[in-house]
Design an enzyme around this catalytic site. Structure first.
Site, short mmCIF file in Angstrom:
data_model
loop_
_atom_site.label_atom_id
_atom_site.label_comp_id
_atom_site.label_asym_id
_atom_site.label_seq_id
_atom_site.Cartn_x
_atom_site.Cartn_y
_atom_site.Cartn_z
N HIS A 5 0.83 -1.21 0.00
CA HIS A 5 0.00 0.00 0.00
C HIS A 5 0.86 1.25 0.00
O HIS A 5 2.06 1.19 0.20
CB HIS A 5 -0.95 0.02 1.20
CG HIS A 5 -0.25 0.12 2.51
ND1 HIS A 5 0.02 -0.97 3.29
CD2 HIS A 5 0.23 1.18 3.21
CE1 HIS A 5 0.64 -0.60 4.40
NE2 HIS A 5 0.79 0.70 4.36
N GLU A 54 -3.44 3.78 2.65
CA GLU A 54 -3.53 3.96 4.09
C GLU A 54 -3.51 5.45 4.37
O GLU A 54 -2.60 6.16 3.93
CB GLU A 54 -2.34 3.29 4.77
CG GLU A 54 -2.20 3.58 6.25
CD GLU A 54 -0.90 3.03 6.81
OE1 GLU A 54 -0.30 3.72 7.65
OE2 GLU A 54 -0.48 1.93 6.40
N HIS A 73 2.76 10.85 -6.45
CA HIS A 73 1.31 10.71 -6.60
C HIS A 73 0.95 9.24 -6.60
O HIS A 73 1.82 8.38 -6.70
CB HIS A 73 0.84 11.37 -7.91
CG HIS A 73 1.43 10.77 -9.14
ND1 HIS A 73 2.68 11.13 -9.60
CD2 HIS A 73 0.97 9.82 -10.00
CE1 HIS A 73 2.95 10.44 -10.70
NE2 HIS A 73 1.92 9.62 -10.96
N GLU A 122 -3.38 10.59 -10.10
CA GLU A 122 -3.38 10.52 -11.56
C GLU A 122 -4.39 9.46 -12.00
O GLU A 122 -4.44 8.36 -11.44
CB GLU A 122 -1.99 10.13 -12.06
CG GLU A 122 -1.90 9.99 -13.56
CD GLU A 122 -0.52 9.55 -14.02
OE1 GLU A 122 -0.26 9.66 -15.22
OE2 GLU A 122 0.29 9.10 -13.19
#
Length: 127
Positions: A5, A54, A73, A122
């Site tokens: 993550h 998270e 990003h 994005e």
């Protein structure tokens, strides 16, 4: 190896959860306290069993986190870039950094938005 993550630190967890679930379309998975100091909230992409984002709220923080000068990003693949952009515009409260556009001579198209803490997201449509 498997990617687990990405973590973003946020100032207002409820506002960020609203943004990522009601505007972006991620699914809330769970919250987990970190002692008395912080709370983590986990979000997943619909259809994915693993949380991929998270959000961490440090309870004693009241100033925005510096985002740095890099172009960091997260990126999400979508099937219809224009429909995604329209849905986000209609949802309101979404800060568009760019409009849908082609990547040079490629059939890949992208656009960027910012979350309530200024992090970039994005959206990618591959041709």
């Amino acid at each position: 190896m498997k990617f687990a993550h990405t973590c973003y630190r946020v100032l207002d967890l409820d506002r960020s959860l609203d943004f990522y679930t009601n505007k972006i379309g991620l699914e809330y998975t769970r919250k987990a306290p970190i002692g008395n100091d912080a709370t983590n909230a986990f979000l997943s992409v619909p259809g994915d069993d693993e949380p991929r984002l998270e959000l961490t709220l440090n309870h004693d923080r009241d100033e925005p986190y510096p985002l740095g000068e890099g172009y960091s990003h997260i990126a999400l693949l979508v099937e219809d870039l224009d429909a995604t952009a329209q849905r986000l515009q209609e949802a309101g409260g979404v800060d568009f950094e760019s409009e849908p556009h082609a990547m040079g001579n490629s059939s890949t198209r992208i656009f960027f938005v910012r979350d309530p803490d200024g992090y970039r997201i994005e959206f990618i449509e591959r041709g």
